[in-house]
Motif scaffolding. Structure first.
Motif, short mmCIF file in Angstrom:
data_model
loop_
_atom_site.label_atom_id
_atom_site.label_comp_id
_atom_site.label_asym_id
_atom_site.label_seq_id
_atom_site.Cartn_x
_atom_site.Cartn_y
_atom_site.Cartn_z
N PRO A 1 0.83 -1.21 0.00
CA PRO A 1 0.00 0.00 0.00
C PRO A 1 0.86 1.25 0.00
O PRO A 1 1.72 1.42 0.87
N TYR A 2 0.61 2.12 -0.96
CA TYR A 2 1.53 3.23 -1.24
C TYR A 2 0.86 4.60 -1.16
O TYR A 2 1.52 5.61 -0.99
N HIS A 3 -0.45 4.66 -1.31
CA HIS A 3 -1.17 5.94 -1.32
C HIS A 3 -2.61 5.69 -0.93
O HIS A 3 -3.15 4.60 -1.16
N LEU A 4 -3.23 6.71 -0.34
CA LEU A 4 -4.61 6.60 0.11
C LEU A 4 -5.46 7.71 -0.50
O LEU A 4 -5.01 8.85 -0.63
N ALA A 5 -6.68 7.37 -0.84
CA ALA A 5 -7.67 8.35 -1.31
C ALA A 5 -9.02 7.93 -0.75
O ALA A 5 -9.18 6.80 -0.26
N SER A 6 -10.01 8.81 -0.81
CA SER A 6 -11.31 8.44 -0.28
C SER A 6 -12.43 9.19 -0.97
O SER A 6 -12.21 10.25 -1.58
N GLY A 7 -13.62 8.65 -0.87
CA GLY A 7 -14.83 9.24 -1.42
C GLY A 7 -15.98 8.29 -1.19
O GLY A 7 -15.78 7.10 -0.92
N ASP A 8 -17.20 8.81 -1.28
CA ASP A 8 -18.38 7.98 -1.04
C ASP A 8 -18.76 7.26 -2.34
O ASP A 8 -19.60 7.71 -3.10
N LEU A 9 -18.14 6.11 -2.55
CA LEU A 9 -18.34 5.37 -3.78
C LEU A 9 -19.67 4.64 -3.82
O LEU A 9 -20.28 4.50 -4.88
N ASN A 10 -20.13 4.13 -2.68
CA ASN A 10 -21.38 3.37 -2.67
C ASN A 10 -22.57 4.21 -2.22
O ASN A 10 -23.66 3.68 -2.01
N ARG A 11 -22.35 5.51 -2.03
CA ARG A 11 -23.41 6.48 -1.77
C ARG A 11 -24.24 6.14 -0.54
O ARG A 11 -25.46 6.29 -0.53
N LEU B 1 -11.60 3.94 -13.13
CA LEU B 1 -12.67 3.03 -12.77
C LEU B 1 -13.92 3.88 -12.60
O LEU B 1 -14.02 4.67 -11.65
N TRP B 2 -14.83 3.77 -13.53
CA TRP B 2 -16.02 4.61 -13.53
C TRP B 2 -17.02 4.13 -12.47
O TRP B 2 -17.27 2.93 -12.33
N GLY B 3 -17.58 5.09 -11.72
CA GLY B 3 -18.53 4.75 -10.69
C GLY B 3 -19.85 4.26 -11.26
O GLY B 3 -20.25 4.64 -12.36
N GLN B 4 -20.55 3.42 -10.50
CA GLN B 4 -21.84 2.88 -10.94
C GLN B 4 -22.73 2.64 -9.73
O GLN B 4 -22.25 2.61 -8.58
N ALA B 5 -24.02 2.46 -9.98
CA ALA B 5 -25.00 2.40 -8.90
C ALA B 5 -24.95 1.10 -8.12
O ALA B 5 -25.16 1.08 -6.91
N GLN B 6 -24.68 0.00 -8.80
CA GLN B 6 -24.73 -1.30 -8.14
C GLN B 6 -23.34 -1.77 -7.73
O GLN B 6 -22.33 -1.36 -8.29
N ALA B 7 -23.31 -2.67 -6.74
CA ALA B 7 -22.06 -3.31 -6.33
C ALA B 7 -21.44 -4.00 -7.54
O ALA B 7 -22.16 -4.57 -8.36
N PRO B 8 -20.11 -3.91 -7.72
CA PRO B 8 -19.12 -3.41 -6.76
C PRO B 8 -18.87 -1.90 -6.81
O PRO B 8 -17.84 -1.45 -6.31
N TYR B 9 -19.76 -1.13 -7.43
CA TYR B 9 -19.76 0.33 -7.43
C TYR B 9 -18.68 0.96 -8.30
O TYR B 9 -18.67 2.16 -8.51
N LEU B 10 -17.77 0.16 -8.83
CA LEU B 10 -16.77 0.63 -9.77
C LEU B 10 -16.70 -0.33 -10.94
O LEU B 10 -16.73 -1.56 -10.76
N SER B 11 -16.58 0.22 -12.15
CA SER B 11 -16.46 -0.62 -13.34
C SER B 11 -15.04 -1.18 -13.46
O SER B 11 -14.14 -0.77 -12.72
N ALA B 12 -14.85 -2.09 -14.38
CA ALA B 12 -13.50 -2.53 -14.71
C ALA B 12 -12.71 -1.32 -15.22
O ALA B 12 -13.25 -0.43 -15.88
N ALA B 13 -11.42 -1.27 -14.89
CA ALA B 13 -10.60 -0.11 -15.23
C ALA B 13 -10.48 0.07 -16.74
O ALA B 13 -10.29 -0.89 -17.48
#
Length: 390
Positions: free
Chosen positions: A23-33, A115-127
């Motif tokens: 683990p080299y870097h951290l970021a955050s955001g409300d991905l699953n809303r 990785l584009w956000g999306q409404a359903q789990a896993p909340y991120l698309s394939a890169a």
């Protein structure tokens, strides 16, 4: 209050949670809303030769919250090789948070992954990979046979900004191997154009803020191989111009952060110097121009070490809630996180006061991030992350 402070000092840190390698870097955001910030852990792993089929790790770890502030549900996502840093932002304007990751060891063209956000789990698309276009030079280390040790362009850092004020999120990326930064202008519909600016040898990190308070986003860079810091000012047409260059007041400047330490509305810069100096330098912002205003050493050197901490990250955050930004640094070699209390005062050496530290024996802290008022720590040597406590 003294009893509470003593209790905090005696409280052991929370149990670490596992991540992908390095683990080299951290970021955050409300991905699953769900109303709480999820944690994105960029896992670089060890760097191998670019000739290898897998020259580094190529996944990131995301810990999702589940209706509370605790990130508890782990999901790994593929990106490019050697992911270094990431940002979380709604890049396409669809209301979902996206994750953009720069990949250093991208011998397969996956320089930038989104990785584009999306409404359903896993909340991120394939890169989705976005390669850096054009020919990129290389003037770094080579093998005995003359082959580059690292691939080009070697992206190491990324920041979000609105360069052209069109209300779309643009990206700034830094290329260590090829000595430039690029602005990726957001054209909408998930398309970006690229504009490249040259930098001195070995740029490493970028911080975005309005340094001169003209309403435009400016950029500051650490120049890792040249012991310099450069400041570029944004212009009304969306371009940037070099405005100031100064010594990092230490060796091998790594990460830098911007924050208003004295309440005058002009953000200062703090620079973590990774090399033998092992110090954090403060540069006071005087209405858009920076001057050196003090240095804080880790003072955790161990017997026989020529380098004590190898500071791998710095962070500005009001830890104690007094309205003043405090300074934190991740010491990879001494396995400590050090905090200096912010004073709000102006004057050489006055910006930060007393220090305290927390040890993570054998774990090698390498990344820091404020998440919901708490500090998350990435532990590179043990492939974990945890919460920091004073």
């Amino acid at each position: 209050m003294p009893f509470l402070f003593a209790f905090l000092l005696l409280t052991p840190p929370p149990a670490p949670q596992a991540t992908a390698p390095g683990p080299y870097h951290l970021a955050s955001g409300d991905l699953n809303r769900d109303g709480f910030a999820d944690l994105v852990i960029v896992c670089r792993g060890e760097l191998l030769s670019p000739k290898e089929k897998r020259p580094a790790n190529d996944t990131i770890t995301v810990y999702f919250t589940a209706g509370t502030a605790e990130p508890v549900n782990r999901q790994d996502f593929g990106v490019g090789f050697g992911p270094y840093t990431a940002v979380v932002q709604d890049l396409d304007g669809d209301g979902f948070q996206d994750v953009a990751v720069v990949n250093f060891q991208a011998n397969d063209g996956r320089h930038l992954s989104i990785l584009w956000g999306q409404a359903q789990a896993p909340y991120l698309s394939a890169a989705v990979a976005i390669p850096m276009t054009g020919e990129h030079g290389y003037d770094k280390q080579r093998t005995a046979t003359g082959d580059p040790i690292y691939p080009t362009p070697g992206l190491t850092s990324i920041a979000v900004l609105d360069a052209d004020r069109d209300r779309r999120a643009d990206l700034a990326v830094v290329a260590w191997s090829s000595d430039f930064f690029a602005i990726l202008r957001n054209q909408g519909q998930r398309r970006f154009t690229q504009q490249i600016y040259p930098l001195p040898p070995g740029p490493r990190d970028v911080a975005a803020a309005d340094f001169n308070r003209d309403g435009l986003t400016d950029l500051a860079f650490t120049i890792y191989s040249s012991n310099l810091v450069e400041v570029w000012l944004g212009e009304k047409d969306g371009r940037f111009r070099r405005a100031q260059q100064f010594h990092a007041q230490g060796h091998i400047p790594y990460h830098l952060k911007a924050g208003d330490l004295d309440g005058d509305g002009y953000p200062e810069l703090v620079v973590g110097n990774r090399g033998p100096s092992d110090n954090v330098a403060l540069f006071r912002n005087e209405k858009g121009r920076f001057r050196f205003d003090g240095s804080w050493a880790t003072d955790t050197r161990q017997a026989g070490e020529s380098t004590a901490d190898e500071l791998r990250d710095v962070l500005l955050h009001d830890v104690d809630g007094d309205g003043k930004l405090d300074l934190l640094a991740a010491g990879h070699v001494s396995h400590k996180v050090i905090m200096w209390r912010g004073t709000g005062r102006v004057g050489f050496g006055q910006g930060f006061g007393e220090a305290r530290s927390r040890s993570y024996a054998g774990k090698g802290p390498r990344a820091l991030l404020a998440v919901g008022g708490r500090i998350a720590v990435g532990l590179f040597d043990s492939d974990e992350w945890t919460w920091w406590t004073p």
